[in-house]
Structure formats: C-alpha cells, structure tokens
Design a protein around this motif. Structure first.
Motif, PDB file in Angstrom:
ATOM      1  N   GLU A 132       0.832  -1.182   0.009  1.00 13.36           N
ATOM      2  CA  GLU A 132       0.183   0.144   0.130  1.00 13.36           C
ATOM      3  C   GLU A 132       0.703   1.058  -0.121  1.00 13.36           C
ATOM      4  O   GLU A 132       2.160   1.259   0.661  1.00 13.36           O
ATOM      5  CB  GLU A 132      -0.824  -0.016   1.147  1.00 13.36           C
ATOM      6  CG  GLU A 132      -1.991  -1.009   1.381  1.00 13.36           C
ATOM      7  CD  GLU A 132      -2.898  -1.058   0.095  1.00 13.36           C
ATOM      8  OE1 GLU A 132      -3.231   0.133  -0.329  1.00 13.36           O
ATOM      9  OE2 GLU A 132      -3.314  -1.882  -0.555  1.00 13.36           O
ATOM     10  N   GLY A 133       0.379   2.342  -0.505  1.00 16.61           N
ATOM     11  CA  GLY A 133       0.802   3.796  -0.175  1.00 16.61           C
ATOM     12  C   GLY A 133       2.216   3.591  -1.253  1.00 16.61           C
ATOM     13  O   GLY A 133       2.297   3.209  -2.421  1.00 16.61           O
ATOM     14  N   VAL A 134       3.214   4.773  -0.996  1.00 12.08           N
ATOM     15  CA  VAL A 134       4.120   4.964  -1.490  1.00 12.08           C
ATOM     16  C   VAL A 134       5.051   3.685  -1.740  1.00 12.08           C
ATOM     17  O   VAL A 134       5.739   3.599  -2.919  1.00 12.08           O
ATOM     18  CB  VAL A 134       5.255   6.217  -0.705  1.00 12.08           C
ATOM     19  CG1 VAL A 134       6.452   6.514  -1.719  1.00 12.08           C
ATOM     20  CG2 VAL A 134       4.395   7.337  -0.730  1.00 12.08           C
ATOM     21  N   GLU A 135       5.250   2.672  -1.051  1.00 13.77           N
ATOM     22  CA  GLU A 135       6.024   1.629  -1.173  1.00 13.77           C
ATOM     23  C   GLU A 135       5.581   0.892  -2.522  1.00 13.77           C
ATOM     24  O   GLU A 135       6.305   0.303  -3.228  1.00 13.77           O
ATOM     25  CB  GLU A 135       6.099   0.693  -0.126  1.00 13.77           C
ATOM     26  CG  GLU A 135       6.598   1.224   1.279  1.00 13.77           C
ATOM     27  CD  GLU A 135       6.784   0.383   2.570  1.00 13.77           C
ATOM     28  OE1 GLU A 135       5.835  -0.126   2.470  1.00 13.77           O
ATOM     29  OE2 GLU A 135       7.643   0.617   3.129  1.00 13.77           O
ATOM     30  N   ARG A 136       4.145   0.929  -2.394  1.00 12.18           N
ATOM     31  CA  ARG A 136       3.519   0.145  -3.606  1.00 12.18           C
ATOM     32  C   ARG A 136       3.958   1.041  -5.141  1.00 12.18           C
ATOM     33  O   ARG A 136       4.411   0.157  -6.049  1.00 12.18           O
ATOM     34  CB  ARG A 136       2.115   0.104  -3.740  1.00 12.18           C
ATOM     35  CG  ARG A 136       1.543  -0.298  -4.873  1.00 12.18           C
ATOM     36  CD  ARG A 136       0.082  -0.454  -4.698  1.00 12.18           C
ATOM     37  NE  ARG A 136      -0.419   0.714  -5.060  1.00 12.18           N
ATOM     38  CZ  ARG A 136      -1.571   1.470  -4.749  1.00 12.18           C
ATOM     39  NH1 ARG A 136      -2.274   0.909  -4.096  1.00 12.18           N
ATOM     40  NH2 ARG A 136      -2.034   2.778  -5.056  1.00 12.18           N
ATOM     41  N   ASP A 137       4.207   2.115  -5.156  1.00 11.02           N
ATOM     42  CA  ASP A 137       4.395   2.795  -6.316  1.00 11.02           C
ATOM     43  C   ASP A 137       5.817   2.405  -6.547  1.00 11.02           C
ATOM     44  O   ASP A 137       6.173   2.342  -7.666  1.00 11.02           O
ATOM     45  CB  ASP A 137       4.089   4.358  -6.298  1.00 11.02           C
ATOM     46  CG  ASP A 137       2.515   4.703  -6.242  1.00 11.02           C
ATOM     47  OD1 ASP A 137       1.740   3.739  -6.544  1.00 11.02           O
ATOM     48  OD2 ASP A 137       2.318   5.437  -5.430  1.00 11.02           O
ATOM     49  N   ALA A 138       6.612   2.713  -5.757  1.00 12.90           N
ATOM     50  CA  ALA A 138       8.060   2.178  -5.981  1.00 12.90           C
ATOM     51  C   ALA A 138       8.407   0.804  -6.456  1.00 12.90           C
ATOM     52  O   ALA A 138       9.067   0.691  -7.237  1.00 12.90           O
ATOM     53  CB  ALA A 138       8.833   2.714  -4.743  1.00 12.90           C
ATOM     54  N   ALA A 139       7.633  -0.167  -5.604  1.00 15.52           N
ATOM     55  CA  ALA A 139       7.822  -1.383  -6.288  1.00 15.52           C
ATOM     56  C   ALA A 139       7.243  -1.698  -7.698  1.00 15.52           C
ATOM     57  O   ALA A 139       7.740  -2.351  -8.495  1.00 15.52           O
ATOM     58  CB  ALA A 139       6.983  -2.462  -5.368  1.00 15.52           C
ATOM     59  N   ARG A 140       5.994  -1.035  -8.134  1.00 15.09           N
ATOM     60  CA  ARG A 140       5.669  -1.201  -9.361  1.00 15.09           C
ATOM     61  C   ARG A 140       6.517  -0.598 -10.411  1.00 15.09           C
ATOM     62  O   ARG A 140       6.874  -1.218 -11.458  1.00 15.09           O
ATOM     63  CB  ARG A 140       4.233  -0.319  -9.541  1.00 15.09           C
ATOM     64  CG  ARG A 140       3.190  -1.051  -9.014  1.00 15.09           C
ATOM     65  CD  ARG A 140       1.841  -0.473  -8.863  1.00 15.09           C
ATOM     66  NE  ARG A 140       1.560  -0.244 -10.279  1.00 15.09           N
ATOM     67  CZ  ARG A 140       0.841   0.961 -10.736  1.00 15.09           C
ATOM     68  NH1 ARG A 140       0.194   1.649  -9.921  1.00 15.09           N
ATOM     69  NH2 ARG A 140       0.513   1.129 -12.117  1.00 15.09           N
ATOM     70  N   GLN A 141       7.326   0.406 -10.102  1.00 13.03           N
ATOM     71  CA  GLN A 141       8.322   1.013 -10.973  1.00 13.03           C
ATOM     72  C   GLN A 141       9.473   0.299 -11.143  1.00 13.03           C
ATOM     73  O   GLN A 141       9.813   0.146 -12.071  1.00 13.03           O
ATOM     74  CB  GLN A 141       8.637   2.741 -10.381  1.00 13.03           C
ATOM     75  CG  GLN A 141       9.460   3.217 -11.548  1.00 13.03           C
ATOM     76  CD  GLN A 141       8.790   3.483 -12.708  1.00 13.03           C
ATOM     77  OE1 GLN A 141       7.869   3.716 -12.750  1.00 13.03           O
ATOM     78  NE2 GLN A 141       9.563   3.622 -13.672  1.00 13.03           N
ATOM     79  N   ALA A 142       9.826  -0.519 -10.059  1.00 19.10           N
ATOM     80  CA  ALA A 142      10.876  -1.222  -9.863  1.00 19.10           C
ATOM     81  C   ALA A 142      10.561  -2.358 -11.161  1.00 19.10           C
ATOM     82  O   ALA A 142      11.424  -2.998 -11.645  1.00 19.10           O
ATOM     83  CB  ALA A 142      11.427  -1.728  -8.848  1.00 19.10           C
ATOM     84  N   ILE A 143       9.536  -3.081 -10.972  1.00 21.18           N
ATOM     85  CA  ILE A 143       9.103  -4.198 -11.559  1.00 21.18           C
ATOM     86  C   ILE A 143       8.861  -3.774 -13.408  1.00 21.18           C
ATOM     87  O   ILE A 143       9.432  -4.551 -14.001  1.00 21.18           O
ATOM     88  CB  ILE A 143       7.617  -4.786 -11.220  1.00 21.18           C
ATOM     89  CG1 ILE A 143       7.776  -5.286 -10.032  1.00 21.18           C
ATOM     90  CG2 ILE A 143       7.122  -5.797 -12.364  1.00 21.18           C
ATOM     91  CD1 ILE A 143       6.621  -5.719  -9.344  1.00 21.18           C
ATOM     92  N   LYS A 144       8.414  -2.614 -13.464  1.00 24.76           N
ATOM     93  CA  LYS A 144       8.378  -2.012 -14.848  1.00 24.76           C
ATOM     94  C   LYS A 144       9.693  -1.934 -15.418  1.00 24.76           C
ATOM     95  O   LYS A 144      10.142  -2.106 -16.593  1.00 24.76           O
ATOM     96  CB  LYS A 144       7.765  -0.743 -14.901  1.00 24.76           C
ATOM     97  CG  LYS A 144       6.159  -0.986 -14.956  1.00 24.76           C
ATOM     98  CD  LYS A 144       5.574   0.223 -14.837  1.00 24.76           C
ATOM     99  CE  LYS A 144       3.725   0.081 -14.430  1.00 24.76           C
ATOM    100  NZ  LYS A 144       3.072   1.245 -14.328  1.00 24.76           N
ATOM    101  N   MET A 145      10.799  -1.275 -14.480  1.00 31.66           N
ATOM    102  CA  MET A 145      11.997  -1.052 -14.981  1.00 31.66           C
ATOM    103  C   MET A 145      12.816  -2.583 -15.372  1.00 31.66           C
ATOM    104  O   MET A 145      13.503  -2.785 -16.209  1.00 31.66           O
ATOM    105  CB  MET A 145      12.905  -0.357 -14.184  1.00 31.66           C
ATOM    106  CG  MET A 145      12.531   1.202 -14.116  1.00 31.66           C
ATOM    107  SD  MET A 145      13.341   2.255 -12.599  1.00 31.66           S
ATOM    108  CE  MET A 145      14.802   1.680 -12.793  1.00 31.66           C
ATOM    109  N   ALA A 146      12.571  -3.374 -14.437  1.00 34.16           N
ATOM    110  CA  ALA A 146      12.925  -4.770 -14.585  1.00 34.16           C
ATOM    111  C   ALA A 146      12.722  -5.414 -15.952  1.00 34.16           C
ATOM    112  O   ALA A 146      13.336  -6.026 -16.744  1.00 34.16           O
ATOM    113  CB  ALA A 146      12.637  -5.568 -13.595  1.00 34.16           C
ATOM    114  N   LEU A 147      11.328  -5.133 -16.295  1.00 37.21           N
ATOM    115  CA  LEU A 147      10.605  -5.865 -17.549  1.00 37.21           C
ATOM    116  C   LEU A 147      11.218  -5.196 -18.632  1.00 37.21           C
ATOM    117  O   LEU A 147      11.611  -5.701 -19.665  1.00 37.21           O
ATOM    118  CB  LEU A 147       9.263  -5.732 -17.443  1.00 37.21           C
ATOM    119  CG  LEU A 147       8.458  -6.750 -16.818  1.00 37.21           C
ATOM    120  CD1 LEU A 147       7.144  -6.463 -16.397  1.00 37.21           C
ATOM    121  CD2 LEU A 147       8.584  -7.961 -16.942  1.00 37.21           C
TER     122      LEU A 147
END
Length: 153
Positions: A132-147
């Motif tokens: 939830e919150g800011v951590e979720r957005d950072a995790a999503r961005q990290a996954i997108k960058m990895a892909l």
C-alpha cells in the motif's frame, strides 16, 4: 464487455491459473505444442505470464542448431507470432479479469527457453496489491524497469 460475472467467480489463484491456461491454449492451437510450465503473476494493474520450456518446432531447432544467428531468428519469428495473436491474448485476459488491456508486451528468450507475456490493464485487480501507499508505487516502478531491461536483452 460484460465480464463481471466471470470476474466475480474467478479470483486469486483460480484467476491466475485460468489466464495461464488460456494463453497456453492459444499457443497449442497455433504451434501444436505448448510450454512445459506456465505461471501467471499479477501485481496491481500488471499481469505477467511466464512460460518455460515451450520446446521448439523442428524448423526452430534446426535454425538454433545450424545457424550462428539461429537463436535470434527464432526469437524474431516468435515475436512476429505474438504480434499476430496479440488480440486473442488480450481478449482472453479481458474476459477473465473484467478489465481492458491497455498495453501488451511480449519477449522470448532461447537459452534458457523462457517467454513472458505482460499485460497492463485499466485498473488494479482486486486482491493483487503488492503493497500500500508510496512503497507500492516504488515496487511497481521497479518491476516495470526490470521488465524493460529484460526486453532490451
């Protein structure tokens, strides 16, 4: 699209398994074979189908074994195939999730034999938040960058 009834019936692991089964069925119908393993992951608005050991057709194996650029040619050929069936893949995901697919990415790798199909849908899937919150957005961005990095390989 009236898929709310399907979406309410399928959730969690059942939804993910149904997505895997649908994508593999499309592959089998067109290649005459499918992967040995397929698993679907979902995080927020992103669905990732990972297929391993799909096996190569005799033509693909001949290219890989006898041509220095054979692996690259097989990846290119598989990419062209994914473009041809993209609408069917997206339709399957939309029918199962009740969401519209807004982006689709596909990447194949020869050794090891791994293919990923990534779908971004028009909203988060209930029950598939990573955090939830800011951590979720950072995790999503990290996954997108990895892909994005995997697609560049």
């Amino acid at each position: 699209m009236n898929t709310a009834s399907v979406h309410t019936v399928l959730g969690g692991g059942r939804l993910l398994a149904a997505i895997s089964t649908s994508i593999v069925a499309i592959l089998r119908e067109n290649y005459g074979r499918g992967p040995m393993k397929a698993k679907t992951y979902a995080v927020d608005d992103m669905i990732v189908v990972v297929m391993r050991a799909s096996g190569y057709t005799p033509l693909e194996q001949t290219l890989i074994d006898n041509d220095q650029d054979g692996g690259d040619r097989v990846v290119a050929m598989r990419h062209e195939f994914q473009l041809l069936v993209a609408d069917r893949y997206k339709r399957a995901v939309e029918e199962l999730t009740g969401r519209n697919v807004v982006a689709f990415l596909s990447q194949a790798h020869v050794d090891p034999d791994v293919t990923i199909e990534v779908f971004f849908v028009d909203g988060p899937l209930p029950g598939f938040d990573i955090m939830e919150g800011v951590e979720r957005d950072a995790a999503r961005q990290a996954i997108k960058m990895a892909l994005a990095g995997a697609a560049a390989v």
